[in-house]
Design a protein around this motif. Structure first.
Motif, PDB file in Angstrom:
ATOM      1  N   PRO A 182     -21.634  18.842 -20.306  1.00 50.35           N
ATOM      2  CA  PRO A 182     -22.901  18.889 -19.588  1.00 50.35           C
ATOM      3  C   PRO A 182     -22.702  18.985 -18.082  1.00 50.35           C
ATOM      4  N   TYR A 183     -23.779  19.278 -17.406  1.00 48.84           N
ATOM      5  CA  TYR A 183     -23.759  19.429 -15.962  1.00 48.84           C
ATOM      6  C   TYR A 183     -24.714  18.416 -15.342  1.00 48.84           C
ATOM      7  N   MET A 184     -24.255  17.745 -14.266  1.00 52.86           N
ATOM      8  CA  MET A 184     -25.074  16.785 -13.542  1.00 52.86           C
ATOM      9  C   MET A 184     -25.510  15.626 -14.429  1.00 52.86           C
ATOM     10  N   TYR A 185     -24.561  15.014 -15.094  1.00 52.99           N
ATOM     11  CA  TYR A 185     -24.784  13.795 -15.858  1.00 52.99           C
ATOM     12  C   TYR A 185     -24.065  12.629 -15.181  1.00 52.99           C
ATOM     13  N   THR A 186     -24.635  11.446 -15.290  1.00 50.99           N
ATOM     14  CA  THR A 186     -23.900  10.247 -14.923  1.00 50.99           C
ATOM     15  C   THR A 186     -22.909   9.937 -16.046  1.00 50.99           C
ATOM     16  N   PRO A 187     -21.911   9.092 -15.785  1.00 49.82           N
ATOM     17  CA  PRO A 187     -21.009   8.692 -16.871  1.00 49.82           C
ATOM     18  C   PRO A 187     -21.755   8.076 -18.045  1.00 49.82           C
ATOM     19  N   GLU A 188     -22.820   7.312 -17.737  1.00 50.73           N
ATOM     20  CA  GLU A 188     -23.588   6.709 -18.820  1.00 50.73           C
ATOM     21  C   GLU A 188     -24.269   7.768 -19.670  1.00 50.73           C
ATOM     22  N   GLN A 189     -24.814   8.777 -19.011  1.00 51.72           N
ATOM     23  CA  GLN A 189     -25.441   9.865 -19.754  1.00 51.72           C
ATOM     24  C   GLN A 189     -24.415  10.644 -20.565  1.00 51.72           C
ATOM     25  N   LEU A 190     -23.227  10.833 -19.977  1.00 48.47           N
ATOM     26  CA  LEU A 190     -22.180  11.512 -20.724  1.00 48.47           C
ATOM     27  C   LEU A 190     -21.817  10.727 -21.974  1.00 48.47           C
ATOM     28  N   ALA A 191     -21.631   9.429 -21.834  1.00 51.51           N
ATOM     29  CA  ALA A 191     -21.264   8.602 -22.980  1.00 51.51           C
ATOM     30  C   ALA A 191     -22.356   8.612 -24.034  1.00 51.51           C
ATOM     31  N   ASP A 192     -23.607   8.464 -23.603  1.00 51.52           N
ATOM     32  CA  ASP A 192     -24.717   8.455 -24.558  1.00 51.52           C
ATOM     33  C   ASP A 192     -24.857   9.803 -25.255  1.00 51.52           C
ATOM     34  N   SER A 193     -24.770  10.885 -24.473  1.00 48.39           N
ATOM     35  CA  SER A 193     -24.944  12.212 -25.068  1.00 48.39           C
ATOM     36  C   SER A 193     -23.772  12.568 -25.970  1.00 48.39           C
ATOM     37  N   LEU A 194     -22.558  12.105 -25.613  1.00 50.32           N
ATOM     38  CA  LEU A 194     -21.409  12.371 -26.463  1.00 50.32           C
ATOM     39  C   LEU A 194     -21.562  11.669 -27.813  1.00 50.32           C
TER      40      LEU A 194
END
Length: 321
Positions: A182-194
């Protein structure tokens, strides 16, 4: 953690910049692309082919190829060809595009079809990447019992990095991706989206643990580490406050704490005009030099497992990670 640097928009420098990145210790180089855009943009297959000829170790990532602008079979042929000339070092990053509608008009592809076209193209790619004879009849692509020769060097074809931000992109990544990007995600968003991507992968009978994540964030390079942070913060404010975005409040670590400019209370950064965090590093020489970015970034390592991709932008004098 693996660290990539993105090649600049001048394709004449792709080979020399890739060689410098390899010498500096980066794990790979990457480049995005557009058919038409607001300014100069490369073609990923061309730039990375030049980079392949000038390097022997680093990975080569398209970040991202706008897949619906290509016929699926042609995209497969180009990806396999790049995998061949790079001796199996190509990573195929794909996205649906859409931020510049004119390029879809010029290519004769309705922008509203970009999602379905991408899904079908990925289905075709994964079949052709096997090197076996493929029979496929879909809405946009028909392959009448053909195979691409020679096959890719990497078993199963180049790893697929699937980009995006919307729920459809997460579903697409769960079905096809080796890397969720993804683009322009926080680490938390990356973890949740992953986590969501891996749930989708399970529904498709895939091993969710095989899918990893990559993330972008913004950074600046200067003799004084405080200057790029201040410059980046001002840029965020100029571009984003009018759109209701909030700039990051403090310096960030790219792997652990990549703060984002987001809509207030939304938890989701805007697609355009935002920044996904500010990273400061100290190097010598002129602040805008691409080679300084190569030297500075090539020595950076972080124990966190998050995969980071650095992208250099001469226009904005920053790194996009």
């Amino acid at each position: 953690m693996k660290v990539f640097v993105t090649l600049g928009p001048d394709q004449r420098q792709a080979a020399s910049d890739a060689a410098a990145a390899e010498a500096a210790g980066f794990d790979g180089v990457s480049t995005g692309e557009h058919l038409f855009f607001h300014g100069a943009t490369p073609n990923a297959f061309v730039s990375l082919a030049a980079a392949a000829g000038a390097t022997s170790r680093i990975r080569l990532l398209s970040s991202l190829t706008i897949l619906p602008l290509y016929s699926a079979a042609l995209a497969a042929k180009l990806a396999i060809g790049l995998d061949q000339v790079s001796e199996g070092r190509f990573d195929f990053g794909i996205g649906v595009g859409g931020e510049f509608p004119g390029e879809f008009t010029a290519a004769g592809v309705p922008a509203r079809e970009r999602g379905p076209r991408t899904n079908e193209a990925l289905d075709v790619l994964t079949r052709l990447f096997t090197g076996e004879t493929t029979e496929f009849h879909g809405t946009y692509t028909h392959v009448p019992g053909l195979r691409i020769m020679p096959p890719p060097i990497q078993a199963g074809g180049p790893p697929l990095w699937v980009g995006g931000r919307r729920p459809a992109a997460l579903r697409r990544a769960g079905r096809f991706a080796d890397v969720w990007f993804p683009y322009m995600y926080t680490p938390e968003q990356l973890a949740d989206s992953l986590t969501v991507v891996r749930q989708h992968a399970e529904r498709h009978g895939r091993d969710p643990t095989t899918i990893t994540g990559a993330i972008h964030c913004w950074g600046g390079v200067d003799d004084d580490p405080a200057r790029p942070l201040a410059r980046g913060g001002r840029r965020c404010r100029r571009r984003n406050l009018s759109a209701g975005l909030q700039p990051p409040r403090r310096p960030v670590s790219p792997a652990r704490d990549a703060g984002a400019c987001t809509r207030p209370n939304s938890g989701v950064p805007r697609r355009r005009g935002g920044c996904a965090g500010l990273l400061s590093c100290r190097v010598g020489g002129a602040a805008h030099s691409h080679r300084r970015v190569l030297r500075a970034g090539g020595t950076r390592r972080d124990p966190e497992p998050t995969l980071i991709v650095y992208k250099y932008s001469a226009h904005h004098n920053c790194l996009v990670v």
